[in-house]
Design an enzyme around this catalytic site. Structure first.
Site, PDB file in Angstrom:
ATOM      1  N   LEU A  90       0.851  -1.179   0.000  1.00 53.83           N
ATOM      2  CA  LEU A  90       0.000   0.000   0.000  1.00 53.83           C
ATOM      3  C   LEU A  90       0.884   1.224   0.000  1.00 53.83           C
ATOM      4  CD1 LEU A  90      -2.803   1.325   0.370  1.00 53.83           C
ATOM      5  CD2 LEU A  90      -2.388   1.196   2.815  1.00 53.83           C
ATOM      6  N   ASP A  91       0.722   2.066  -1.002  1.00 54.34           N
ATOM      7  CA  ASP A  91       1.414   3.356  -1.053  1.00 54.34           C
ATOM      8  C   ASP A  91       2.939   3.194  -1.023  1.00 54.34           C
ATOM      9  OD1 ASP A  91       0.761   5.924  -1.533  1.00 54.34           O
ATOM     10  OD2 ASP A  91      -0.060   6.329   0.439  1.00 54.34           O
ATOM     11  N   ARG A  92       3.497   2.809  -2.146  1.00 52.60           N
ATOM     12  CA  ARG A  92       4.930   2.516  -2.263  1.00 52.60           C
ATOM     13  C   ARG A  92       5.850   3.577  -1.685  1.00 52.60           C
ATOM     14  NH1 ARG A  92       4.996   0.988  -8.338  1.00 52.60           N
ATOM     15  NH2 ARG A  92       5.115   3.229  -8.354  1.00 52.60           N
ATOM     16  N   ARG A 112      -6.255   9.434  -0.227  1.00 51.35           N
ATOM     17  CA  ARG A 112      -5.929  10.849  -0.046  1.00 51.35           C
ATOM     18  C   ARG A 112      -6.710  11.739  -1.005  1.00 51.35           C
ATOM     19  NH1 ARG A 112       0.489  10.624  -0.012  1.00 51.35           N
ATOM     20  NH2 ARG A 112       0.384   8.466   0.580  1.00 51.35           N
ATOM     21  N   THR A 114       5.490   5.563   0.748  1.00 46.61           N
ATOM     22  CA  THR A 114       5.350   5.821   2.176  1.00 46.61           C
ATOM     23  C   THR A 114       5.608   4.528   2.931  1.00 46.61           C
ATOM     24  OG1 THR A 114       3.002   5.291   2.298  1.00 46.61           O
ATOM     25  CG2 THR A 114       3.562   7.538   1.665  1.00 46.61           C
TER      26      THR A 114
END
Length: 127
Positions: free
Chosen positions: A6-8, A122, A10
């Site tokens: 999920l969300d590379r 987001r 971060t």
């Protein structure tokens, strides 16, 4: 092996398999879209109470951000200004609000992604 991230860019959640069989079976589940992606999100500001569905296409602006597109005609892979526009749906469940010590309002929400676009949570919550 690594199955999903999920969300590379971060410190997002990782899903990994311990065996080859587990890896293969999990890949099949993702391909068949049988994996439910549910999250609890803490965000700035006050969210509208749920349950509701945010069905707003997203346009990827660059490698690090996507924005919600509120015009008609998007959401099917068309382009706007040279950037791809893709359908995106986020289900908002229960929402709770709290006031932190500095007077800032925060919302805690249950979210379920029906699509998996980059920065979808987001972009949808800020729209």
């Amino acid at each position: 092996g690594l199955l999903h991230r999920l969300d590379r860019e971060t410190s997002g959640a990782l899903l990994a398999a311990l065996t080859y069989q587990g890896y293969h079976e999990a890949q099949l589940q993702f391909a068949a879209r049988r994996v439910r992606k549910e999250y609890v999100c803490l965000c700035h500001g006050r969210l509208e109470p749920g349950p509701r569905l945010i069905d707003v296409p997203l346009q990827r602006k660059d490698r690090y951000r996507s924005i919600a597109v509120h015009s008609s005609g998007g959401g099917n892979g068309s382009t706007g200004g040279g950037n791809r526009i893709d359908a995106a749906r986020t289900e908002v469940g229960a929402v709770g609000c709290l006031l932190c010590g500095e007077g800032e309002l925060l919302s805690l929400a249950e979210l379920r992604l029906h699509t998996g676009r980059m920065h979808q949570i987001r972009a949808h919550l800020s729209s």
